[in-house]
Scaffold this motif. Structure first.
Motif, PDB file in Angstrom:
ATOM      1  N   LEU A 194       0.821  -1.208   0.000  1.00  0.00           N
ATOM      2  CA  LEU A 194       0.000   0.000   0.000  1.00  0.00           C
ATOM      3  C   LEU A 194       0.858   1.263   0.000  1.00  0.00           C
ATOM      4  CD1 LEU A 194      -3.004  -0.727   2.401  1.00  0.00           C
ATOM      5  CD2 LEU A 194      -3.086  -0.258  -0.044  1.00  0.00           C
ATOM      6  N   LEU A 195       1.971   1.225   0.715  1.00  0.00           N
ATOM      7  CA  LEU A 195       2.834   2.404   0.736  1.00  0.00           C
ATOM      8  C   LEU A 195       3.429   2.660  -0.638  1.00  0.00           C
ATOM      9  CD1 LEU A 195       4.686   2.041   4.164  1.00  0.00           C
ATOM     10  CD2 LEU A 195       2.829   3.601   3.570  1.00  0.00           C
ATOM     11  N   VAL A 198       0.839   4.210  -3.294  1.00  0.00           N
ATOM     12  CA  VAL A 198       0.510   5.631  -3.233  1.00  0.00           C
ATOM     13  C   VAL A 198       1.745   6.510  -3.429  1.00  0.00           C
ATOM     14  CG1 VAL A 198      -1.479   5.257  -1.751  1.00  0.00           C
ATOM     15  CG2 VAL A 198       0.746   5.670  -0.715  1.00  0.00           C
ATOM     16  N   ALA A 200       4.508   6.758  -1.678  1.00  0.00           N
ATOM     17  CA  ALA A 200       5.056   7.362  -0.471  1.00  0.00           C
ATOM     18  C   ALA A 200       6.581   7.283  -0.482  1.00  0.00           C
ATOM     19  CB  ALA A 200       4.513   6.651   0.766  1.00  0.00           C
ATOM     20  N   ARG A 237       3.670  11.522   6.566  1.00  0.00           N
ATOM     21  CA  ARG A 237       2.511  10.777   6.058  1.00  0.00           C
ATOM     22  C   ARG A 237       1.745  10.168   7.223  1.00  0.00           C
ATOM     23  NH1 ARG A 237       2.471   9.784   0.608  1.00  0.00           N
ATOM     24  NH2 ARG A 237       0.293   9.416   1.123  1.00  0.00           N
ATOM     25  N   VAL A 239      -1.219   7.163   8.188  1.00  0.00           N
ATOM     26  CA  VAL A 239      -1.972   5.979   7.783  1.00  0.00           C
ATOM     27  C   VAL A 239      -2.954   5.614   8.893  1.00  0.00           C
ATOM     28  CG1 VAL A 239      -1.865   3.546   7.116  1.00  0.00           C
ATOM     29  CG2 VAL A 239      -0.026   5.098   6.437  1.00  0.00           C
ATOM     30  N   ARG A 251     -13.078   9.454   5.593  1.00  0.00           N
ATOM     31  CA  ARG A 251     -12.464   9.569   4.264  1.00  0.00           C
ATOM     32  C   ARG A 251     -12.868  10.879   3.581  1.00  0.00           C
ATOM     33  NH1 ARG A 251     -10.449   4.740   1.906  1.00  0.00           N
ATOM     34  NH2 ARG A 251     -10.791   2.893   3.203  1.00  0.00           N
ATOM     35  N   ASP A 257      -3.687  13.054   1.001  1.00  0.00           N
ATOM     36  CA  ASP A 257      -2.489  12.257   1.222  1.00  0.00           C
ATOM     37  C   ASP A 257      -2.575  11.354   2.447  1.00  0.00           C
ATOM     38  OD1 ASP A 257      -2.459  14.257   3.073  1.00  0.00           O
ATOM     39  OD2 ASP A 257      -0.353  14.785   2.811  1.00  0.00           O
ATOM     40  N   LEU A 259      -3.610   8.019   4.083  1.00  0.00           N
ATOM     41  CA  LEU A 259      -3.859   6.676   3.563  1.00  0.00           C
ATOM     42  C   LEU A 259      -4.776   5.909   4.500  1.00  0.00           C
ATOM     43  CD1 LEU A 259      -3.301   4.334   1.604  1.00  0.00           C
ATOM     44  CD2 LEU A 259      -1.244   3.816   2.946  1.00  0.00           C
ATOM     45  N   ALA A 261      -5.845   2.342   5.225  1.00  0.00           N
ATOM     46  CA  ALA A 261      -5.386   0.994   4.905  1.00  0.00           C
ATOM     47  C   ALA A 261      -6.476  -0.055   5.039  1.00  0.00           C
ATOM     48  CB  ALA A 261      -4.193   0.621   5.794  1.00  0.00           C
TER      49      ALA A 261
END
Length: 401
Positions: A194-195, A198, A200, A237, A239, A251, A257, A259, A261
């Motif tokens: 996932l990182l 996006v 990151a 960042r 998460v 959301r 930016d 995230l 998860a």
């Protein structure tokens, strides 16, 4: 610690939550009790990962369909639970969280030794008239609990201040320091797709919040604080790991930016990948996420709610605690730690040592086993009659205070 009864005791755990911290506590207890030869049954919503995992451990799982909050279906839920209790024939019933505690005590009414574990008080979760009803019930229902187990002294104190009169035991939450362990940040981040998806920066400061996306956990407060963090530390960042009823709303209000998860079957890699773990809860009993993060050698920032001070090494309180519902101090604490790598490393080492020595899950499961043993001994004494223990009520109260 084995219960040392022959035949092995029969324990019935009852829970409505099938995710989050309650599910993890139930799973840890069931695993330890099965290993000790206890006959364990769990009543919970049957179509769940919790039910599947408990069956895999070897527990007998009974389907108990119940909504998270009390409502018009409560009488039916209580009747269903009564049938489960009758079939399970437990020596001890252990109810976890407010809803299970409500239904269990109505169904059992003290006929079987009953442990109630709130995992944070119901009257803190609601307001207005609902809070009054919840408080009134907790005061009334305490008479049908042989023992109320709190996960922190602060949680017990909250109950006492609210007028809940009960037999108490404080058993702090624990985590498995073998499962939750430190790892090299770079390696862990590289393994989290996932990182990468996006884009990151692998070296960017990473803040992680693990918890159900709901009002209790305070992710909305964190997102409000995050706007200030982004201004001061543009590369950082955030998460959010978890799912829940507030997911859509969070959301919609989050910067692009941040995230999300989603729910994670295993949150360990997220803890290990973090530079800092944050839990901005509005209320707790003693949250598991900070203990898990510290076991992974990661520093934490958490709000000063029930259990927070007791879960931290004394020297970390000033650095790691902020007021609840206060975005400004939360942002200040996050920025302060993100800007000081050496301090983060030191706090991570201190936190890991503290969890290993104070919050190992085996301490918690052994303490619960001792509670069961006491209840079973008390039951045998009552059955033997007055000659065994004189004024049994007086004897019992003095043994638990």
């Amino acid at each position: 610690m084995q219960l040392s009864t022959a035949p092995p005791p029969r324990v019935l755990h009852i829970t409505q939550p099938v995710d989050g911290g309650v599910a993890r506590v139930v799973t840890d207890l069931v695993r330890a009790q099965l290993a000790d030869g206890t006959h364990v049954t769990v009543a919970c919503p049957g179509e769940s990962l919790l039910a599947d995992s408990l069956r895999a451990l070897g527990a007998e799982v009974r389907h108990w369909q119940a909504t998270r909050a009390p409502g018009p279906r409560l009488p039916q839920e209580v009747r269903r639970l009564g049938r489960v209790v009758a079939r399970a024939r437990p020596d001890v019933v252990h109810a976890h969280s407010a809803k299970a505690g409500l239904a269990t005590r109505l169904a059992v009414r003290g006929r079987v030794p009953t442990v109630f574990q709130p995992h944070a008080w119901s009257f803190e979760a609601v307001g207005g008239v609902a809070a009054g009803f919840a408080l009134g019930w907790e005061r009334w229902g305490a008479r049908w609990a042989s023992l109320v187990v709190c996960v922190s002294e602060a949680e017990r104190a909250t109950g006492l201040r609210a007028g809940v009169r009960a037999q108490w035991r404080v058993i702090p939450n624990g985590v498995d320091p073998v499962r939750f362990h430190p790892a090299a940040v770079d390696c862990v981040r590289a393994a989290l797709p996932l990182l990468g998806d996006v884009g990151a920066d692998p070296a960017a400061p990473l803040v992680v919040c693990v918890g159900r996306l709901c009002r209790q956990k305070g992710q909305d407060v964190l997102l409000e604080a995050w706007s200030s963090v982004r201004r001061r530390m543009p590369g950082a960042r955030l998460v959010l790991v978890g799912d829940g009823p507030d997911a859509e709303r969070l959301r919609a209000g989050a910067p692009g930016d941040v995230l999300f998860a989603g729910a994670a079957l295993d949150a360990v890699p997220w803890y290990q990948a973090a530079d800092l773990v944050v839990l901005p809860s509005r209320w707790e009993g003693m949250a598991l996420a900070p203990l898990e993060a510290m076991a992974c050698g990661r520093p934490v920032v958490m709000t000063d709610v029930d259990g927070a001070r007791e879960s931290l090494p004394p020297g970390l309180v000033a650095r790691c605690l902020v007021p609840a519902r206060a975005p400004g101090p939360l942002a200040e604490a996050i920025c302060g730690l993100l800007s000081d790598p050496s301090l983060r490393e030191s706090l991570g080492h201190q936190g890991r040592r503290h969890v290993v020595t104070t919050h190992d899950v085996r301490r918690a499961t052994d303490a619960v086993a001792e509670v069961y043993r006491e209840l079973l001994r008390d039951g045998q004494a009552r059955h033997a009659g007055p000659a065994t223990c004189g004024d049994h009520t007086e004897c019992r109260e003095s043994s638990h205070t």
